[in-house]
Scaffold this active site. Structure first.
Site, mmCIF file in Angstrom:
data_model
loop_
_atom_site.group_PDB
_atom_site.id
_atom_site.type_symbol
_atom_site.label_atom_id
_atom_site.label_comp_id
_atom_site.label_asym_id
_atom_site.label_seq_id
_atom_site.Cartn_x
_atom_site.Cartn_y
_atom_site.Cartn_z
ATOM 1 N N ASP A 51 0.859 -1.194 0.000
ATOM 2 C CA ASP A 51 0.000 0.000 0.000
ATOM 3 C C ASP A 51 0.887 1.234 0.000
ATOM 4 O O ASP A 51 0.772 2.117 0.858
ATOM 5 C CB ASP A 51 -0.916 -0.016 1.221
ATOM 6 N N ASP B 284 3.362 1.504 8.173
ATOM 7 C CA ASP B 284 2.136 0.758 7.905
ATOM 8 C C ASP B 284 2.322 -0.363 6.879
ATOM 9 O O ASP B 284 1.966 -0.229 5.714
ATOM 10 C CB ASP B 284 1.023 1.697 7.449
#
EC number: 2.7.11.1
Length: 327
Positions: A203, A220
């Protein structure tokens, strides 16, 4: 554990602080919710020390083994001297349980999104991603997902149609366009041929990169998965109308550390299409979570789905255009 539709109903500030203190830390009572919807993430004040970030994983989404692979991948990247915000270990473990929730603690890092129009910035990002992928290619995931047309295209389309998320007057148009897009994405993969896959960030959009003092710091890894290298590059290269320049700069840095198979450029618009479909299905799947309707108030409006169909039409045209040509 809380109900599947409201998985964080019992995650109040007292429980958050109790979870953190169960690891032997002393919180000072400050709890600040950070921007996250899939999981719940908080900045926690620590007595006599720097604040920490507590991430409470969405129940039922990942197995313990899959989260363990996320943490192990972050540790591998950090060991390779890449700036990745990796989870902290307490008692030799990085994943912890408290009150029906699984959580991890991370150091707090500051920064801002990188300026993607700048050559030096894009070249630097390319170098970092080349190094990241060199680590990612060293061994496979065993418990994480894989980026495929089925997982990120067919499944989302079926979920949206079967769940009745489309206004009735738009269902047929959406379904017809989706079928054409799935065929066009299959053709894009055929043009690319047998491309290699590896462990990815997954991502890699600018919001997941903290830029500070001329350096990129990746955060993340919750969506890390197996897929082609180009998945971690295309969101940094801008739109088609930006031309090949951004690709040229990214790959200039990337190929200092790892060869890039340019056949993967045939997948760029297919991957952009998969992200569009997957994102809308993700919101629909999470709609019973009370955090989602206020965060995405436009989601059920016909105008939103008209916009989605327009984007699908644009992507269908893009899938029939030549791939980027960085020279």
């Amino acid at each position: 554990m809380s109900d599947a539709g409201t998985p964080y109903a019992n995650l109040d500030p007292d429980r958050i602080l109790d979870a953190v203190e169960s690891l032997g830390l002393h919180a000072d009572g400050r709890v600040l919710a950070l921007n996250s919807y899939e999981n719940r993430v908080y900045r926690i004040g620590i007595e006599g020390g720097a604040p920490l970030v507590a991430k409470f994983y969405r129940p039922g989404r990942w197995s313990d083994e899959a989260i363990g692979e996320e943490h192990a991948f972050a540790a591998e990247l950090a060991a390779a001297d890449l700036s990745v915000v990796a989870p902290l270990a307490f008692g030799g473990r990085t994943l912890h349980a408290f009150g029906g929730h699984r959580f991890a603690l991370f150091p707090l890092r500051g920064g801002h999104a990188p300026e993607l129009g700048d050559r030096d910035t894009l070249t630097h990002l390319g170098r970092v991603l080349g190094r990241l992928h060199a680590v990612g290619a060293a061994k496979p995931f065993a418990h994480r997902g894989e980026l495929t047309i089925e997982s990120h295209g067919e499944d989302p389309v079926h979920f949206l149609l079967e769940g009745g998320w489309l206004p009735p007057e738009l269902e047929h148009n959406f379904e017809t366009l989706a079928e054409s897009l799935l065929d066009a994405m299959d053709a894009a993969w055929e043009r690319a041929g047998e491309v290699a896959t590896l462990r990815l960030h997954g991502d890699c959009h600018p919001g997941n990169i903290l830029w500070r003092e001329g350096q990129a710091h990746f955060v993340d890894l919750d969506d890390c998965l197996t897929g082609p290298a180009v998945q971690d590059l295309w969101m940094l290269a801008g739109r088609r109308e930006d031309g090949p320049r951004a690709w040229q700069w990214l790959l200039e840095g990337y190929e200092q550390f790892r060869a890039f198979d340019r056949r993967e450029l045939h997948l760029v618009e297919a991957l952009r299409t998969l992200r569009l479909l997957h994102h809308n299905a993700w919101i629909a799947r999470r709609w019973s979570d009370p955090a989602f309707p206020p965060a995405f108030p436009w989601f059920e409006a016909p105008r939103h789905w008209e916009s989605v169909i327009t984007q699908m039409q644009e992507q269908l045209a893009a899938l029939h255009e030549p791939p980027p040509d960085p020279r």
